[in-house]
Every structure is written in structure tokens, then in C-alpha cells.
Design a protein around this motif. Sequence first.
Motif, PDB file in Angstrom:
ATOM      1  N   ILE A 130     -24.778  -7.683  -8.548  1.00 37.32           N
ATOM      2  CA  ILE A 130     -26.093  -7.150  -8.936  1.00 37.32           C
ATOM      3  C   ILE A 130     -27.060  -7.173  -7.744  1.00 37.32           C
ATOM      4  O   ILE A 130     -27.082  -8.140  -6.980  1.00 37.32           O
ATOM      5  CB  ILE A 130     -26.669  -7.913 -10.153  1.00 37.32           C
ATOM      6  N   GLY A 131     -27.805  -6.082  -7.592  1.00 39.16           N
ATOM      7  CA  GLY A 131     -28.682  -5.903  -6.444  1.00 39.16           C
ATOM      8  C   GLY A 131     -28.093  -4.930  -5.432  1.00 39.16           C
ATOM      9  O   GLY A 131     -28.809  -4.358  -4.618  1.00 39.16           O
ATOM     10  N   ASP A 132     -26.765  -4.702  -5.504  1.00 33.24           N
ATOM     11  CA  ASP A 132     -26.101  -3.716  -4.638  1.00 33.24           C
ATOM     12  C   ASP A 132     -26.464  -2.309  -5.136  1.00 33.24           C
ATOM     13  O   ASP A 132     -26.300  -2.017  -6.320  1.00 33.24           O
ATOM     14  CB  ASP A 132     -24.579  -3.933  -4.726  1.00 33.24           C
ATOM     15  N   PRO A 133     -26.987  -1.439  -4.256  1.00 33.27           N
ATOM     16  CA  PRO A 133     -27.480  -0.129  -4.706  1.00 33.27           C
ATOM     17  C   PRO A 133     -26.478   0.673  -5.546  1.00 33.27           C
ATOM     18  O   PRO A 133     -26.893   1.372  -6.479  1.00 33.27           O
ATOM     19  CB  PRO A 133     -27.790   0.600  -3.391  1.00 33.27           C
ATOM     20  N   VAL A 134     -25.184   0.582  -5.264  1.00 29.31           N
ATOM     21  CA  VAL A 134     -24.205   1.398  -6.002  1.00 29.31           C
ATOM     22  C   VAL A 134     -24.183   1.040  -7.487  1.00 29.31           C
ATOM     23  O   VAL A 134     -23.811   1.865  -8.331  1.00 29.31           O
ATOM     24  CB  VAL A 134     -22.792   1.281  -5.355  1.00 29.31           C
ATOM     25  N   LEU A 135     -24.608  -0.187  -7.826  1.00 27.34           N
ATOM     26  CA  LEU A 135     -24.634  -0.606  -9.238  1.00 27.34           C
ATOM     27  C   LEU A 135     -25.877  -0.095  -9.964  1.00 27.34           C
ATOM     28  O   LEU A 135     -25.989  -0.258 -11.181  1.00 27.34           O
ATOM     29  CB  LEU A 135     -24.609  -2.133  -9.340  1.00 27.34           C
ATOM     30  N   HIS A 136     -26.813   0.474  -9.224  1.00 27.17           N
ATOM     31  CA  HIS A 136     -28.104   0.848  -9.823  1.00 27.17           C
ATOM     32  C   HIS A 136     -28.377   2.332  -9.666  1.00 27.17           C
ATOM     33  O   HIS A 136     -29.520   2.765  -9.652  1.00 27.17           O
ATOM     34  CB  HIS A 136     -29.216  -0.026  -9.219  1.00 27.17           C
ATOM     35  N   GLN A 137     -27.285   3.102  -9.537  1.00 24.61           N
ATOM     36  CA  GLN A 137     -27.435   4.559  -9.474  1.00 24.61           C
ATOM     37  C   GLN A 137     -26.490   5.203 -10.483  1.00 24.61           C
ATOM     38  O   GLN A 137     -25.531   4.575 -10.928  1.00 24.61           O
ATOM     39  CB  GLN A 137     -27.149   5.061  -8.049  1.00 24.61           C
ATOM     40  N   ILE A 138     -26.793   6.452 -10.833  1.00 21.33           N
ATOM     41  CA  ILE A 138     -25.959   7.184 -11.790  1.00 21.33           C
ATOM     42  C   ILE A 138     -24.695   7.662 -11.076  1.00 21.33           C
ATOM     43  O   ILE A 138     -24.767   8.244  -9.991  1.00 21.33           O
ATOM     44  CB  ILE A 138     -26.760   8.354 -12.396  1.00 21.33           C
ATOM     45  N   ALA A 139     -23.531   7.351 -11.667  1.00 21.30           N
ATOM     46  CA  ALA A 139     -22.248   7.716 -11.045  1.00 21.30           C
ATOM     47  C   ALA A 139     -21.932   9.188 -11.308  1.00 21.30           C
ATOM     48  O   ALA A 139     -22.373   9.773 -12.297  1.00 21.30           O
ATOM     49  CB  ALA A 139     -21.145   6.814 -11.592  1.00 21.30           C
ATOM     50  N   LYS A 140     -21.148   9.775 -10.407  1.00 19.52           N
ATOM     51  CA  LYS A 140     -20.807  11.204 -10.483  1.00 19.52           C
ATOM     52  C   LYS A 140     -19.576  11.439 -11.363  1.00 19.52           C
ATOM     53  O   LYS A 140     -18.642  10.628 -11.358  1.00 19.52           O
ATOM     54  CB  LYS A 140     -20.501  11.740  -9.076  1.00 19.52           C
ATOM     55  N   PRO A 141     -19.566  12.578 -12.078  1.00 16.23           N
ATOM     56  CA  PRO A 141     -18.385  12.896 -12.882  1.00 16.23           C
ATOM     57  C   PRO A 141     -17.128  13.007 -12.013  1.00 16.23           C
ATOM     58  O   PRO A 141     -17.196  13.459 -10.872  1.00 16.23           O
ATOM     59  CB  PRO A 141     -18.729  14.272 -13.485  1.00 16.23           C
ATOM     60  N   VAL A 142     -15.991  12.616 -12.570  1.00 17.78           N
ATOM     61  CA  VAL A 142     -14.691  12.838 -11.921  1.00 17.78           C
ATOM     62  C   VAL A 142     -14.358  14.311 -12.065  1.00 17.78           C
ATOM     63  O   VAL A 142     -14.448  14.870 -13.164  1.00 17.78           O
ATOM     64  CB  VAL A 142     -13.598  11.973 -12.601  1.00 17.78           C
ATOM     65  N   ASN A 155     -19.807   1.672 -20.004  1.00 17.62           N
ATOM     66  CA  ASN A 155     -20.451   2.981 -19.899  1.00 17.62           C
ATOM     67  C   ASN A 155     -21.857   2.850 -19.304  1.00 17.62           C
ATOM     68  O   ASN A 155     -22.284   3.709 -18.539  1.00 17.62           O
ATOM     69  CB  ASN A 155     -20.497   3.653 -21.275  1.00 17.62           C
ATOM     70  N   ASP A 156     -22.560   1.769 -19.633  1.00 21.46           N
ATOM     71  CA  ASP A 156     -23.870   1.510 -19.026  1.00 21.46           C
ATOM     72  C   ASP A 156     -23.765   1.452 -17.499  1.00 21.46           C
ATOM     73  O   ASP A 156     -24.639   1.953 -16.796  1.00 21.46           O
ATOM     74  CB  ASP A 156     -24.444   0.175 -19.530  1.00 21.46           C
ATOM     75  N   HIS A 157     -22.686   0.824 -16.968  1.00 23.68           N
ATOM     76  CA  HIS A 157     -22.521   0.751 -15.512  1.00 23.68           C
ATOM     77  C   HIS A 157     -22.517   2.155 -14.892  1.00 23.68           C
ATOM     78  O   HIS A 157     -23.004   2.346 -13.772  1.00 23.68           O
ATOM     79  CB  HIS A 157     -21.205   0.061 -15.146  1.00 23.68           C
ATOM     80  N   LEU A 158     -21.955   3.138 -15.607  1.00 20.30           N
ATOM     81  CA  LEU A 158     -21.871   4.500 -15.063  1.00 20.30           C
ATOM     82  C   LEU A 158     -23.247   5.150 -14.983  1.00 20.30           C
ATOM     83  O   LEU A 158     -23.454   6.098 -14.223  1.00 20.30           O
ATOM     84  CB  LEU A 158     -20.914   5.361 -15.899  1.00 20.30           C
ATOM     85  N   ASP A 159     -24.195   4.611 -15.762  1.00 18.60           N
ATOM     86  CA  ASP A 159     -25.574   5.095 -15.709  1.00 18.60           C
ATOM     87  C   ASP A 159     -26.466   4.162 -14.900  1.00 18.60           C
ATOM     88  O   ASP A 159     -27.696   4.215 -14.992  1.00 18.60           O
ATOM     89  CB  ASP A 159     -26.122   5.275 -17.131  1.00 18.60           C
ATOM     90  N   GLY A 160     -25.856   3.274 -14.119  1.00 17.31           N
ATOM     91  CA  GLY A 160     -26.612   2.392 -13.237  1.00 17.31           C
ATOM     92  C   GLY A 160     -27.264   1.224 -13.947  1.00 17.31           C
ATOM     93  O   GLY A 160     -28.219   0.635 -13.430  1.00 17.31           O
ATOM     94  N   VAL A 161     -26.742   0.886 -15.131  1.00 13.63           N
ATOM     95  CA  VAL A 161     -27.363  -0.174 -15.936  1.00 13.63           C
ATOM     96  C   VAL A 161     -26.448  -1.396 -16.017  1.00 13.63           C
ATOM     97  O   VAL A 161     -25.262  -1.285 -16.348  1.00 13.63           O
ATOM     98  CB  VAL A 161     -27.692   0.342 -17.357  1.00 13.63           C
TER      99      VAL A 161
END
Length: 203
Positions: free
Chosen positions: A13-25, A159-165
Motif C-alpha cells: 500500500i502506497g505504491d502508485p500501481v495499487l492506486h490507479q485504475i488497471a487496463k483491460p486485458v 475486483n476493487d484492486h483493479l479499480d485502484g481500491v
Amino acid sequence: MAKEKKALTLRIIGDPVLHQIAKPVEKIDDSLVDLAQEMLNMMYKSNGIGLAAPQAGVSLRMFVLDIEPPEDEEGHPLPVNSPGEIQLLPQMPLAFINPEVTPIGTEESDYDEGCLSVPKLYATVRRPAKVMLKATLLDGREICIECGGLLARAIQHENDHLDGVVFVQKLEDEPLDSIKKGLDKILKKNGKSNYKLKRLNKA
Ligand code: QAP
Ligand code: CO
């Protein structure tokens, strides 16, 4: 020469990749199958039951789960209620690609959640008890199935992780207070003291 792959590392937690919306495969190819396997390896090493791609530093809409069918103390199977648990638990581990998760009904439940990206902290999160999961599996099969129990819990968390949550953003005041010191410690240890928790259940 074969393309070199960077080793994946577990993001905290605190790493930017965890707090952004992930891209579709966009397509399921060998590199996606590799990624799913590396995510499972990372998850097993840390004794997890679920891991989302952003937790491995990859901003893509995929997560893996390995949830055991529930048993009593003597190892006899306990009944599961939802079609998703009946159909999916026996096939685990599974990777879910481009998932769409929709709550069913108004029933909610409380559960003490943890997350590999928030090491050793657990707190109670309230979520819908049942969800509809639509997703593609690694073999290309499409599923659309009603899920309850621990499976519904894990699907919503991942699924929340994929929305940066991250789950700590969904806590009520009291459960958040109970982990606040631990959270500050994790952020400090990882040089992320400037990370500001954005709470989602606040007006
Ligand atoms: C998400 O979480 C989840 O802090 C998966 O020290 C959460 O696998 C699914 C873990 C709640 C269902 C219900 C966390 C392991 C594992 C830790 C995990 C730790 C060791 C978390
Ligand atoms: Co998590």
C-alpha cells in the motif's frame, strides 16, 4: 532472443500501481498465462487466497483465486449455497480476466479482511453478501454466475484492486482506528509516509 521478463514483486500500500485504475486485458496470449502463473506463485509464497495483477506491479484487469471448498473438522464437505461456489471452487486455482462484478439484492455481511499488500493487518469490512460475476477465464471460457460466501467476498476484494481500491479505504471509523498505527508503520517502512488514504465511505 526471447524477450527478457522483469521479476515481479509484491507491491505494498502506497505504491502508485495499487492506486490507479488497471487496463483491460486485450488478448489472452502466452505472456498472460505466464503472468497468471507468476501471480499464483507469489500468492502461495505468502499464503494468500487471492491476488490481483496490480499487487504484482502489473496494471491489468486480472486476478487469481485459490479458495478451498469448505470442510468441517473431520474433512467432510460443508454445503455451499451459491451456483458460483458449487461450480468454481472445485476448479480452483482460477484466473479471472476483465471481470465485471455487480451486487445482487440488499443483504450485506461483515468479514475480517486482510490483504497481502497490507501485511499483517486485518479489519472488518461490510460488503454485499451476493454478487454476479461476469469474466473470461484463461482458457477463453466466459462465465456469468451468482456467487456468495467467501467467494463473493474475495471477488469483491480483488475486483476493487483493479479499480485502484485497497480494503482499508472502505473501513468504518472504528475498524480504521484499530489498524491506523500499523498502517502508518507499513507506510513509513516503505518510504510512503506521504501517501494520503482516500476513504470511500465518507460523504
Ligand atoms: C483477499 O487476501 C481476501 O496480512 C485475499 O500476513 C480477503 O489472501 C479474500 C494474507 C478476505 C477473502 C477474504 C494477508 C496472508 C492473505 C496477510 C489474502 C498476511 C498473510 C490475504
Ligand atoms: Co488485496
